[in-house]
Scaffold this motif. Structure first.
Motif, PDB file in Angstrom:
ATOM      1  N   THR B  47       0.861  -1.182   0.000  1.00  0.00           N
ATOM      2  CA  THR B  47       0.000   0.000   0.000  1.00  0.00           C
ATOM      3  C   THR B  47       0.892   1.225   0.000  1.00  0.00           C
ATOM      4  OG1 THR B  47      -0.073   0.011   2.396  1.00  0.00           O
ATOM      5  CG2 THR B  47      -1.931  -1.023   1.275  1.00  0.00           C
ATOM      6  N   ILE B  48       0.411   2.262  -0.636  1.00  0.00           N
ATOM      7  CA  ILE B  48       1.131   3.536  -0.614  1.00  0.00           C
ATOM      8  C   ILE B  48       0.128   4.624  -0.261  1.00  0.00           C
ATOM      9  CG2 ILE B  48       2.415   5.215  -1.991  1.00  0.00           C
ATOM     10  CD1 ILE B  48       3.446   2.821  -3.630  1.00  0.00           C
ATOM     11  N   GLN B  49       0.473   5.396   0.774  1.00  0.00           N
ATOM     12  CA  GLN B  49      -0.415   6.465   1.217  1.00  0.00           C
ATOM     13  C   GLN B  49      -0.184   7.720   0.380  1.00  0.00           C
ATOM     14  OE1 GLN B  49      -2.615   5.687   3.461  1.00  0.00           O
ATOM     15  NE2 GLN B  49      -1.709   3.735   4.077  1.00  0.00           N
ATOM     16  N   HIS B  50      -1.103   8.659   0.494  1.00  0.00           N
ATOM     17  CA  HIS B  50      -0.909   9.960  -0.149  1.00  0.00           C
ATOM     18  C   HIS B  50       0.381  10.599   0.368  1.00  0.00           C
ATOM     19  CE1 HIS B  50      -4.866  10.410  -2.096  1.00  0.00           C
ATOM     20  NE2 HIS B  50      -5.245   9.557  -1.155  1.00  0.00           N
ATOM     21  N   SER B  51       1.122  11.242  -0.525  1.00  0.00           N
ATOM     22  CA  SER B  51       2.343  11.993  -0.182  1.00  0.00           C
ATOM     23  C   SER B  51       3.373  11.165   0.573  1.00  0.00           C
ATOM     24  CB  SER B  51       2.031  13.227   0.658  1.00  0.00           C
ATOM     25  OG  SER B  51       0.877  13.834   0.227  1.00  0.00           O
ATOM     26  N   GLU B  52       3.344   9.856   0.363  1.00  0.00           N
ATOM     27  CA  GLU B  52       4.284   9.009   1.082  1.00  0.00           C
ATOM     28  C   GLU B  52       5.335   8.477   0.115  1.00  0.00           C
ATOM     29  OE1 GLU B  52       3.974   5.073   3.901  1.00  0.00           O
ATOM     30  OE2 GLU B  52       3.129   4.992   1.897  1.00  0.00           O
ATOM     31  N   THR B  53       6.536   8.212   0.635  1.00  0.00           N
ATOM     32  CA  THR B  53       7.527   7.530  -0.174  1.00  0.00           C
ATOM     33  C   THR B  53       7.697   6.115   0.349  1.00  0.00           C
ATOM     34  OG1 THR B  53       8.703   9.576  -0.526  1.00  0.00           O
ATOM     35  CG2 THR B  53       9.896   7.555  -1.002  1.00  0.00           C
ATOM     36  N   LEU B  54       7.433   5.148  -0.524  1.00  0.00           N
ATOM     37  CA  LEU B  54       7.707   3.771  -0.168  1.00  0.00           C
ATOM     38  C   LEU B  54       8.959   3.355  -0.914  1.00  0.00           C
ATOM     39  CD1 LEU B  54       6.858   1.024   1.111  1.00  0.00           C
ATOM     40  CD2 LEU B  54       5.666   0.551  -1.022  1.00  0.00           C
ATOM     41  N   GLY B  55       9.979   2.948  -0.172  1.00  0.00           N
ATOM     42  CA  GLY B  55      11.193   2.471  -0.821  1.00  0.00           C
ATOM     43  C   GLY B  55      11.038   0.995  -1.126  1.00  0.00           C
ATOM     44  N   LEU B  56      11.455   0.591  -2.322  1.00  0.00           N
ATOM     45  CA  LEU B  56      11.400  -0.830  -2.674  1.00  0.00           C
ATOM     46  C   LEU B  56      12.828  -1.252  -2.970  1.00  0.00           C
ATOM     47  CD1 LEU B  56       9.620  -3.279  -3.240  1.00  0.00           C
ATOM     48  CD2 LEU B  56       9.319  -2.472  -5.558  1.00  0.00           C
ATOM     49  N   VAL B  57      13.395  -2.091  -2.083  1.00  0.00           N
ATOM     50  CA  VAL B  57      14.796  -2.469  -2.267  1.00  0.00           C
ATOM     51  C   VAL B  57      14.925  -3.963  -2.480  1.00  0.00           C
ATOM     52  CG1 VAL B  57      15.669  -0.542  -0.880  1.00  0.00           C
ATOM     53  CG2 VAL B  57      15.226  -2.728   0.210  1.00  0.00           C
ATOM     54  N   GLY B  58      16.067  -4.334  -2.997  1.00  0.00           N
ATOM     55  CA  GLY B  58      16.337  -5.737  -3.287  1.00  0.00           C
ATOM     56  C   GLY B  58      17.467  -5.785  -4.292  1.00  0.00           C
ATOM     57  N   GLU B  59      18.042  -6.984  -4.463  1.00  0.00           N
ATOM     58  CA  GLU B  59      19.187  -7.040  -5.364  1.00  0.00           C
ATOM     59  C   GLU B  59      18.726  -7.124  -6.820  1.00  0.00           C
ATOM     60  OE1 GLU B  59      21.325 -10.914  -4.604  1.00  0.00           O
ATOM     61  OE2 GLU B  59      19.780 -10.967  -3.075  1.00  0.00           O
ATOM     62  N   SER B  60      19.688  -7.059  -7.735  1.00  0.00           N
ATOM     63  CA  SER B  60      19.361  -7.085  -9.168  1.00  0.00           C
ATOM     64  C   SER B  60      18.566  -8.327  -9.515  1.00  0.00           C
ATOM     65  CB  SER B  60      20.646  -7.088  -9.997  1.00  0.00           C
ATOM     66  OG  SER B  60      21.471  -6.051  -9.586  1.00  0.00           O
ATOM     67  N   GLY B  61      17.548  -8.156 -10.326  1.00  0.00           N
ATOM     68  CA  GLY B  61      16.803  -9.299 -10.821  1.00  0.00           C
ATOM     69  C   GLY B  61      15.759  -9.829  -9.863  1.00  0.00           C
ATOM     70  N   CYS B  62      15.467  -9.093  -8.767  1.00  0.00           N
ATOM     71  CA  CYS B  62      14.500  -9.626  -7.817  1.00  0.00           C
ATOM     72  C   CYS B  62      13.073  -9.208  -8.159  1.00  0.00           C
ATOM     73  CB  CYS B  62      14.834  -9.203  -6.401  1.00  0.00           C
ATOM     74  SG  CYS B  62      14.500  -7.480  -6.061  1.00  0.00           S
ATOM     75  N   GLY B  63      12.909  -8.406  -9.234  1.00  0.00           N
ATOM     76  CA  GLY B  63      11.555  -8.056  -9.665  1.00  0.00           C
ATOM     77  C   GLY B  63      11.086  -6.670  -9.256  1.00  0.00           C
ATOM     78  N   LYS B  64      11.991  -5.848  -8.716  1.00  0.00           N
ATOM     79  CA  LYS B  64      11.599  -4.496  -8.293  1.00  0.00           C
ATOM     80  C   LYS B  64      11.028  -3.698  -9.455  1.00  0.00           C
ATOM     81  CE  LYS B  64      15.827  -3.082  -7.353  1.00  0.00           C
ATOM     82  NZ  LYS B  64      16.923  -4.018  -7.523  1.00  0.00           N
ATOM     83  N   THR B  65      11.793  -3.653 -10.553  1.00  0.00           N
ATOM     84  CA  THR B  65      11.376  -2.866 -11.710  1.00  0.00           C
ATOM     85  C   THR B  65      10.076  -3.394 -12.291  1.00  0.00           C
ATOM     86  OG1 THR B  65      13.637  -2.288 -12.202  1.00  0.00           O
ATOM     87  CG2 THR B  65      12.089  -2.125 -14.004  1.00  0.00           C
TER      88      THR B  65
END
Lengths: 326, 334
Positions: B47-65
């Motif tokens: 979930t992402i709230q209004h005006s919020e920054t959610l960081g999505l981290v993980g190593e290369s190839g883990c599906g972030k993009t």
């Protein structure tokens, strides 16, 4: 925090930009460095003028008449003057001199070369125009809508296998067969050459589209909700056109050669209409008696084809981002 | 901060992603039969709230993009839903989708391939305004110049081409383009990873200022923990297509519960030689998403692996007093 950002913003304002240059200016700058390509360009410019002048002067404002037969003056070498008989009949060549000599019927070869220049160029450009149009259309469809299913195969498979089939034919013999069946006319030759030479362009465009479709700026355009038509024509085609332009330039040379070969074999443009190929063909019987009949059209074809190839190479260099300094 | 609490009070998050899956077919053979699936994203919920920054981290190839792009429907999802302001983005028709795109944008990693080399900066930034009929003529020109000024470029830059700019400046152009439609949500896909460190700082500060000014929500995809620590309110950690842990930034950095998060944090360089030491070094490589491990996907490399990890998928565990604040998918805590 805020102050810091304003500072960095001001820093940005101070950062010097590279000198302003549109892509066209950049292209001209790189192209100009290639002396040989510029020379090719000059030759082609002269050829254009000659072809246009040839069309006007031999067909509409008859200054050079290609069809006057002057039997007393047959096989006059280049730069010779007409004989007294011809002068008496008032059928002397324009400027009173046979610039490129005369053929076995005493026709002025210079006038015929001028007429042939227009034929060669128009066949080259129209045939390549047709082939580029088909190539961009099929290559674009295959690259952009390739994944769409059409029965048991994809659009991409269908188009590319058809391209492979077309590539399997020995093009020249296919052209010979088709031309033999059709009434010989300059338009049929243009169309036939165009319809048998689009395969390279189609493959180029498909490859470019496949790689462009994954580029971030195309994905960004999708994310912005820009319609598909505009993405294709505004974002993808301008970026895919460079290799097509290069292959088209070299393709013109190929089409001119094909036409000359067809005319040489007698399947091309029919006499009395002169083309470089049939002047060459007529001259081959007199290669020892009147070598100019053979060498003048042969040399003209050689120079023009070389010029197109050199310009094509120059374009490739100037348009290929990988060869650029930045 | 007032803006954030104001919006969270009415309960509805800006974006809720449920059970997102994205499988890529692996084709082989003459007739391109699908022989296997790469499970790039497998059951991710965020979930992402209004005006919020959610960081999505993980190593290369883990599906972030893939997560970022599927949410914006730049790729079609295999399953799941993404509720953005009450509408399921995955079910929108072409027309509604185009309208919805006004509210969600993306900033790319590579500032060199993200701008069309044959368009001027002015037309790159102005094109979305023109297409969505938000401005035209001199008004369009004004808006484009305002946007350029806002991201720290000069208005006279509008007639320039992308190749005339440096990497940082190009990234600013990319930001201006994303801002043009006044979106509420921007996916920053490794937006600063390709820039050098001094430019990174400028761009991060710019993104932070823009967030305050335009009430933006970011999904900030990155592998750089220092960047998310500075920018994000909450962080989601991904491993091999699945979430490992989601927690508020401070909690995650001080009290990480998942062994993978702990390993990631310990690998983050600290600019102090005396504090090196207790690094958790993971053995082996990331398994192929073509054939992910059974049970917990991390069990092949987990330093605290147990028998149950090799057979059963870990359940979602809530940690701490507040529901949904700190989530971890790990058998250690069940």
């Amino acid at each position: 925090m805020n102050n810091q950002t304003i500072d960095t913003a001001q820093e940005m304002h101070e950062e010097p930009l590279l000198p302003h240059e549109t892509p066209w200016e950049e292209f001209v700058r790189i192209f100009q460095k290639d002396r040989i390509a510029v020379a090719g360009c000059v030759i082609l410019a002269c050829l254009f003028v000659a072809a246009m002048a040839g069309k006007v002067l031999t067909e509409w404002v008859i200054v050079f008449d290609t069809e006057i037969v002057r039997l007393p003056d047959k096989f006059s070498p280049p730069l010779s003057f007409p004989s007294d008989e011809v002068v008496a009949l008032d059928i002397q060549p324009t400027f009173g001199v046979y610039v490129f000599g005369t053929d076995e019927l005493g026709r002025d070869v210079f006038a015929r070369m001028l007429q042939g220049a227009f034929v060669s160029l128009s066949i080259g450009f129209i045939a390549v125009g047709i082939s580029v149009f088909i190539g961009i259309l099929l290559g674009g469809l295959s690259g952009f809508y390739g994944k769409m299913k059409l029965g048991f195969m994809t659009v991409d498979t269908l188009i590319m296998r058809f391209t492979d089939v077309m590539l399997c034919f020995p093009t020249f013999f296919l052209i010979l067969t088709v031309v033999a069946l059709l009434p010989p006319s300059i338009y049929n030759i243009m169309i036939v050459i165009g319809l048998t030479s689009w395969m390279g362009t189609a493959r180029f465009v498909r490859a470019e589209f496949l790689s462009l479709r994954e580029q971030d700026f195309v994905i960004a355009a999708q994310a912005l909700g820009i319609p598909e038509r505009r993405i294709i024509f505004r974002h993808m085609v301008p970026n895919a056109i460079a290799p097509v332009l290069v292959s088209a330039t070299i393709g013109v040379a190929g089409a001119i050669l094909t036409e000359s070969a067809l005319s040489f074999l007698g399947f091309g443009v029919q006499p009395p209409y002169a083309t470089w190929g049939n002047i060459l063909s007529d001259g081959k019987g007199f290669i020892f008696d009147a070598p100019w009949l053979f060498f003048i059209p042969g040399f003209a074809i050689f120079v023009v084809v070389l010029a197109f190839n050199l310009v094509g190479e120059g374009l490739r260099e100037a348009l290929n981002p990988k060869l650029r300094s930045r | 901060m007032t803006a954030i609490s104001e919006h969270t009070q009415n309960g509805q998050p800006l974006l809720r992603v449920n059970g997102l899956k994205k499988y890529f077919p692996v084709r082989s053979g003459v007739f391109s039969r699908t022989s296997a699936w790469v499970k790039a994203v497998d059951d991710v919920s965020l979930t992402i709230q209004h005006s919020e920054t959610l960081g999505l981290v993980g190593e290369s190839g883990c599906g972030k993009t893939t997560v970022g792009r599927t949410i914006l429907r730049l790729m079609e999802p295999t399953a799941g839903e993404a509720i953005f302001e009450g509408n399921n983005i995955f079910h929108l028709g072409a027309k509604e989708l185009r309208a919805a795109r006004r509210h969600m944008q993306i900033i790319f990693q590579d500032p060199y391939s993200s701008l069309n080399p044959r368009m001027t900066v002015g037309s790159i930034v102005g094109e979305p305004l023109k297409i969505h009929r938000l401005a035209k003529g001199s008004d369009l020109q004004d808006q484009v110049e305002q946007l350029l000024i806002r991201v720290g470029l000069r208005p006279e830059h509008h007639s320039r081409y992308p190749h005339e700019f440096s990497g940082g400046q190009r990234q600013r152009v990319g930001i201006a383009r994303a801002l043009a439609l006044r979106p509420k949500f921007i996916v920053c896909d490794e937006a600063v990873s390709a820039l050098d460190v001094s430019i990174q700082a400028q761009i991060i500060n710019l993104l932070k200022d823009l967030q305050e000014e335009f009430q933006l929500a970011y999904l900030f995809i990155t592998h750089d923990l220092n960047v998310v620590e500075y920018l994000a309110q909450r962080i989601a950690v991904m491993y091999l297509g699945k979430l490992a842990e989601v927690a508020p930034t401070e909690t995650l950095f001080e009290d990480a519960q998942h062994p993978y998060t702990q390993a990631l944090l310990s690998a983050n360089p600290i600019p102090d030689p005396s504090k090196q030491g207790d690094r958790i070094v993971l053995e082996g490589d990331v398994p192929s998403p073509l054939n992910p491990p059974v049970g917990c996907r991390f069990h092949t490399r987990c330093p605290q692996v147990m028998d149950i990890c090799k057979t059963n998928e870990p359940p979602l565990i809530h940690i701490g007093p507040i529901q949904n604040e700190h989530q971890v998918w790990c058998h250690l805590h069940s």
